[in-house]
Design a protein around this motif. Structure first.
Motif, mmCIF file in Angstrom:
data_model
loop_
_atom_site.group_PDB
_atom_site.id
_atom_site.type_symbol
_atom_site.label_atom_id
_atom_site.label_comp_id
_atom_site.label_asym_id
_atom_site.label_seq_id
_atom_site.Cartn_x
_atom_site.Cartn_y
_atom_site.Cartn_z
ATOM 1 N N LEU A 195 0.845 -1.186 0.000
ATOM 2 C CA LEU A 195 0.000 0.000 0.000
ATOM 3 C C LEU A 195 0.881 1.237 0.000
ATOM 4 C CD1 LEU A 195 -2.588 -0.980 2.780
ATOM 5 C CD2 LEU A 195 -2.662 -1.528 0.343
ATOM 6 N N LEU A 196 0.653 2.121 -0.940
ATOM 7 C CA LEU A 196 1.327 3.418 -0.970
ATOM 8 C C LEU A 196 0.371 4.397 -0.313
ATOM 9 C CD1 LEU A 196 3.851 4.944 -2.005
ATOM 10 C CD2 LEU A 196 2.525 5.498 -4.045
ATOM 11 N N GLN A 197 0.674 4.786 0.925
ATOM 12 C CA GLN A 197 -0.321 5.489 1.731
ATOM 13 C C GLN A 197 0.239 6.748 2.385
ATOM 14 O OE1 GLN A 197 -2.179 3.118 4.895
ATOM 15 N NE2 GLN A 197 -4.059 4.269 4.542
ATOM 16 N N SER A 198 -0.540 7.812 2.283
ATOM 17 C CA SER A 198 -0.208 9.042 3.001
ATOM 18 C C SER A 198 -0.438 8.815 4.491
ATOM 19 C CB SER A 198 -1.088 10.197 2.518
ATOM 20 O OG SER A 198 -0.856 10.463 1.150
ATOM 21 N N VAL A 199 0.491 9.276 5.314
ATOM 22 C CA VAL A 199 0.388 9.134 6.772
ATOM 23 C C VAL A 199 0.758 10.480 7.380
ATOM 24 C CG1 VAL A 199 1.264 7.928 8.808
ATOM 25 C CG2 VAL A 199 0.981 6.687 6.649
#
Length: 245
Positions: free
Chosen positions: A224-228
Motif C-alpha cells: 500500500l502506498l499510503q499518506s500518513v
C-alpha cells in the motif's frame, strides 16, 4: 521470472531503495485506486455478512481486499485469535482522521472514506465513485527477491509510506462462544502483519528485498502506498498491488 501486476502499495524491513527514471507508457489508460480494508471481529454478530462480502471482493482482480480482525470485542466471550491490538490501533487512526466512532463491520475505501461493511450497495457505490488516479505499483518476484516498483507522482501526490501487508488467503473458523457461537465462517485475506518499509517522495522508485524475509511471514502480501500524517494516522491510499493468492 514471475511478474505480478496490480495497482496499489506497502512496507517491511531490510530492503534497498533505488531511485529510477522510468518513462511513462504511451497511451496507457489511467487506473483508479481500489483498496478495501474491512475491520471485523469473530465476536461481532453483525460482521458475518460483511465477511462474506469481502470474500466476494477478494476474488476481484481489480482491487486489493484485506481483512483486519480487531480485538476490542473479545470481552463478549470469544477471543478472536485472528485479531490484534495493532489492527485495532490502525482502525482508531482512521477514526480520528474521519472524525468518526470505531465500529464493526467497517470498510475503509482507499483510505479516504468509510462505509458499514455489510451495506453492499453503499460499498460498491463508494468504490465506483472514487475517482483518484492510482500511482502505478508493480511487484516482481524472481525466486530470490521481491522487487516493488512505484511510478512517478500523479497530480499532487507525494510523500507517502510504503506499507507491506502480509495476509493469510483463507481460514475456516468454528466459533465456540460469544455472539456468533456455533457458527463456522471462512475468512479471506486475513492481515497477519504490516510494516512500513520505506518512503516515496513522488519519484519513480524501486524497493527490493530478499524472499527469505518474505517467507518468514508467508508468501502472500500486498503493498500500500499510503499518506500518513505526522501523528502516524493513516490517510489516502495512492496506489497498491498484491502478490500471492
Amino acid at each position: 521470472m514471475k511478474r505480478i501486476k496490480a495497482r496499489l502499495a506497502a512496507q517491511l524491513a531490510g530492503l534497498t531503495l533505488t531511485a529510477l527514471c522510468l518513462a511513462p507508457m504511451a497511451g496507457a489508460a489511467a487506473e483508479k485506486v481500489r483498496v478495501v480494508e474491512l475491520f471485523t471481529s469473530q465476536g461481532c454478530s453483525s460482521c458475518p455478512p460483511a465477511d462474506a462480502f469481502l470474500a466476494e471482493l477478494a476474488e476481484r482482480d481489480d482491487l486489493v481486499a484485506l481483512a483486519y480482525h480487531v480485538d476490542y470485542w473479545d470481552y463478549l466471550g470469544w477471543r478472536d485469535r485472528l485479531g490484534s491490538p495493532e489492527n485495532s490501533a490502525r482502525q482508531r487512526g482512521y477514526a480520528q482522521k474521519f472524525d468518526s466512532s470505531v465500529y464493526t463491520p467497517q470498510m475503509v475505501i482507499n483510505g479516504r472514506t468509510h462505509v458499514v461493511g455489510s451495506k453492499r450497495p453503499a460499498v460498491l457505490t463508494a468504490l465506483e465513485s472514487e475517482t483518484s488516479e492510482a500511482v502505478d505499483v508493480t511487484i516482481t518476484e524472481d525466486g530470490n527477491s521481491l522487487a516493488i516498483d512505484i511510478g512517478s507522482a500523479v497530480g499532487d501526490a507525494k510523500d507517502a509510506h510504503v506499507v507491506l501487508v502480509y495476509y493469510e488467503p483463507r481460514k475456516r473458523v468454528t466459533i465456540g462462544a460469544g455472539e456468533n457461537s456455533g457458527r463456522t465462517i471462512e475468512y479471506r485475506n486475513i492481515v497477519t502483519e504490516y510494516r512500513t518499509i520505506g518512503m516515496w517522495h513522488g519519484k519513480a522508485t524501486r524497493l527490493e528485498m530478499p524472499m527469505s524475509e518474505i517467507a518468514k511471514w508467508g508468501s502472500n502480501c500486498a503493498v500500500l502506498l499510503q499518506s500518513v500524517d505526522k501523528a502516524g494516522r493513516p490517510g489516502p491510499i495512492l496506489g497498491a498491488a498484491r502478490a500471492g493468492s
